[in-house]
Design a protein around this motif. Sequence first.
Motif, mmCIF file in Angstrom:
data_model
loop_
_atom_site.group_PDB
_atom_site.id
_atom_site.type_symbol
_atom_site.label_atom_id
_atom_site.label_comp_id
_atom_site.label_asym_id
_atom_site.label_seq_id
_atom_site.Cartn_x
_atom_site.Cartn_y
_atom_site.Cartn_z
ATOM 1 N N PRO A 198 0.820 -1.228 0.000
ATOM 2 C CA PRO A 198 0.000 0.000 0.000
ATOM 3 C C PRO A 198 0.848 1.269 0.000
ATOM 4 O O PRO A 198 0.459 2.282 -0.604
ATOM 5 N N ALA A 199 2.016 1.222 0.645
ATOM 6 C CA ALA A 199 2.895 2.408 0.645
ATOM 7 C C ALA A 199 3.351 2.711 -0.788
ATOM 8 O O ALA A 199 3.374 3.881 -1.208
ATOM 9 N N ILE A 200 3.673 1.674 -1.544
ATOM 10 C CA ILE A 200 4.097 1.881 -2.942
ATOM 11 C C ILE A 200 2.919 2.386 -3.778
ATOM 12 O O ILE A 200 3.052 3.318 -4.573
ATOM 13 N N MET A 201 1.751 1.771 -3.579
ATOM 14 C CA MET A 201 0.556 2.236 -4.325
ATOM 15 C C MET A 201 0.312 3.719 -4.048
ATOM 16 O O MET A 201 0.004 4.493 -4.963
ATOM 17 N N ALA A 202 0.460 4.105 -2.787
ATOM 18 C CA ALA A 202 0.203 5.502 -2.408
ATOM 19 C C ALA A 202 1.228 6.433 -3.061
ATOM 20 O O ALA A 202 0.875 7.487 -3.602
ATOM 21 N N GLU A 203 2.485 6.018 -3.034
ATOM 22 C CA GLU A 203 3.551 6.852 -3.612
ATOM 23 C C GLU A 203 3.332 7.018 -5.120
ATOM 24 O O GLU A 203 3.426 8.124 -5.664
ATOM 25 N N GLU A 204 3.009 5.905 -5.782
ATOM 26 C CA GLU A 204 2.795 5.958 -7.233
ATOM 27 C C GLU A 204 1.527 6.752 -7.557
ATOM 28 O O GLU A 204 1.496 7.503 -8.534
ATOM 29 N N ALA A 205 0.490 6.576 -6.744
ATOM 30 C CA ALA A 205 -0.760 7.317 -6.973
ATOM 31 C C ALA A 205 -0.500 8.816 -6.846
ATOM 32 O O ALA A 205 -0.982 9.610 -7.650
ATOM 33 N N ARG A 206 0.279 9.190 -5.853
ATOM 34 C CA ARG A 206 0.579 10.623 -5.675
ATOM 35 C C ARG A 206 1.302 11.183 -6.904
ATOM 36 O O ARG A 206 0.955 12.237 -7.416
ATOM 37 N N LYS A 207 2.282 10.416 -7.398
ATOM 38 C CA LYS A 207 3.036 10.891 -8.567
ATOM 39 C C LYS A 207 2.133 11.038 -9.789
ATOM 40 O O LYS A 207 2.322 11.917 -10.607
ATOM 41 N N LEU A 208 1.151 10.126 -9.914
ATOM 42 C CA LEU A 208 0.259 10.150 -11.085
ATOM 43 C C LEU A 208 -0.914 11.115 -10.909
ATOM 44 O O LEU A 208 -1.669 11.342 -11.851
ATOM 45 N N GLY A 209 -1.126 11.583 -9.681
ATOM 46 C CA GLY A 209 -2.338 12.364 -9.395
ATOM 47 C C GLY A 209 -3.565 11.467 -9.354
ATOM 48 O O GLY A 209 -4.694 11.921 -9.543
ATOM 49 N N ALA A 210 -3.333 10.173 -9.111
ATOM 50 C CA ALA A 210 -4.451 9.209 -9.044
ATOM 51 C C ALA A 210 -4.975 9.134 -7.607
ATOM 52 O O ALA A 210 -4.370 9.669 -6.681
ATOM 53 N N GLY A 211 -6.103 8.437 -7.446
ATOM 54 C CA GLY A 211 -6.653 8.210 -6.107
ATOM 55 C C GLY A 211 -6.421 6.771 -5.693
ATOM 56 O O GLY A 211 -6.227 5.891 -6.537
ATOM 57 N N LEU A 212 -6.458 6.528 -4.385
ATOM 58 C CA LEU A 212 -6.280 5.171 -3.854
ATOM 59 C C LEU A 212 -7.420 4.851 -2.882
ATOM 60 O O LEU A 212 -7.669 5.614 -1.947
ATOM 61 N N ILE A 213 -8.106 3.730 -3.156
ATOM 62 C CA ILE A 213 -9.101 3.221 -2.212
ATOM 63 C C ILE A 213 -8.484 2.000 -1.557
ATOM 64 O O ILE A 213 -8.140 1.027 -2.245
ATOM 65 N N HIS A 214 -8.344 2.046 -0.255
ATOM 66 C CA HIS A 214 -7.679 0.965 0.480
ATOM 67 C C HIS A 214 -8.607 0.491 1.597
ATOM 68 O O HIS A 214 -9.290 1.299 2.223
ATOM 69 N N TYR A 215 -8.595 -0.814 1.828
ATOM 70 C CA TYR A 215 -9.442 -1.372 2.890
ATOM 71 C C TYR A 215 -8.583 -1.755 4.084
ATOM 72 O O TYR A 215 -7.489 -2.319 3.923
#
Length: 306
Positions: A81-98
């Motif tokens: 999830p830390a990697i997903m968050a970092e990559e999402a931030r760089k892309l300007g994407a959103g992350l839905i995490h459970y």
Amino acid sequence: MKILLTGSNGQLGNALQAILSPLGSVYAPLRAELDLSNPDQLRQRIREFQPDLIINPAAYTAVDLAETEEKLAHAINAEAPAIMAEEARKLGAGLIHYSTDYVFDGEKLDPHGQVTAYQETDATNPQNVYGKTKLAGEQAIQASGCQHLILRTSWVYSLHGKNFLLTILRLARERDQLRIVNDQWGIPNSATWLAETTCKLLAGLQQENARTDWWAEHGGLYHLSAAGKANWFEFASAIVAQADQQNMLNKAAPALTGISSSEYPTPARRPHNSLLGTQKLQDKFALDLPDWQQCLQACMQGVQAT
Ligand SMILES: NC(=O)c1ccc[n+]([C@@H]2O[C@H](COP(=O)([O-])OP(=O)(O)OC[C@H]3O[C@@H](n4cnc5c(N)ncnc54)[C@H](OP(=O)(O)O)[C@@H]3O)[C@@H](O)[C@H]2O)c1
């Protein structure tokens, strides 16, 4: 909207995959194509696909096994999830995490000594490795600065995969007596209902030019759960009663006896109280949440009688 969905072979991932397509084009790689314990592969898949939204129901969920597989559980529940968050931030994407009710220690009581629901503002204090790794995942996402929703839920069941509902149905067909723990309180949640509610939460993302404002207004940590409360004995009793009513057992319903957690020792310690209060979610998204029994009935009506 391009959506990267993880864990589509799991209970919640499977339910999400079935209904996400109206929100966008969904890429749902299975573990063979995207192994979340492989950071380089995870980064590469995200960079190749360039999602607008990452939805991450995948997790290391073997609560007892996690006690002896901490490194792997941490890689999947915290580092990925830390990697997903970092990559999402760089892309300007959103992350839905459970995330999970097991981030709490289960000791919360009201002034009368009764179990009472945890709010998002309550202090966390996980009691087992699984809970610790899931909390670390939440914290990494929050620290990343990416647009996110963290949705803590509890006691997930479905007609797919390994879960309490399917275990009780099997045992109820095989045995005449069941002994079930009655001193752990929580709220059962249907994966189908969780997926449907997630889609409702995300409806506001469909307008591309309003997405940044939407995240600013709605992003954050929420408890996502049906209403009510139960202990495992009550949950099992409701399953057996419904199965009996639907003539699914082909025999007399088993007798159920409540037992204490000390009579059913497990490698991982479970919280005594993991009720999740959902007022924040209800207020922010103007949602009415059904009672857990209503969701159980809806789910079980899809079970074939044998
Ligand atoms: N289950 C519960 O009672 C419960 C309670 C509270 C919160 N939650 C949270 O709710 C979410 C959904 O739970 P769930 O019950 O749907 O989980 P689940 O049925 O156990 O599914 C987990 C999914 O994660 C995938 N996965 C695990 N390790 C992976 C890896 N290394 N690489 C790629 N994929 C991997 C699994 O893939 P495979 O199919 O290949 O194994 C599976 O598809 C999770 O965040 C969980 O922590 C669950």
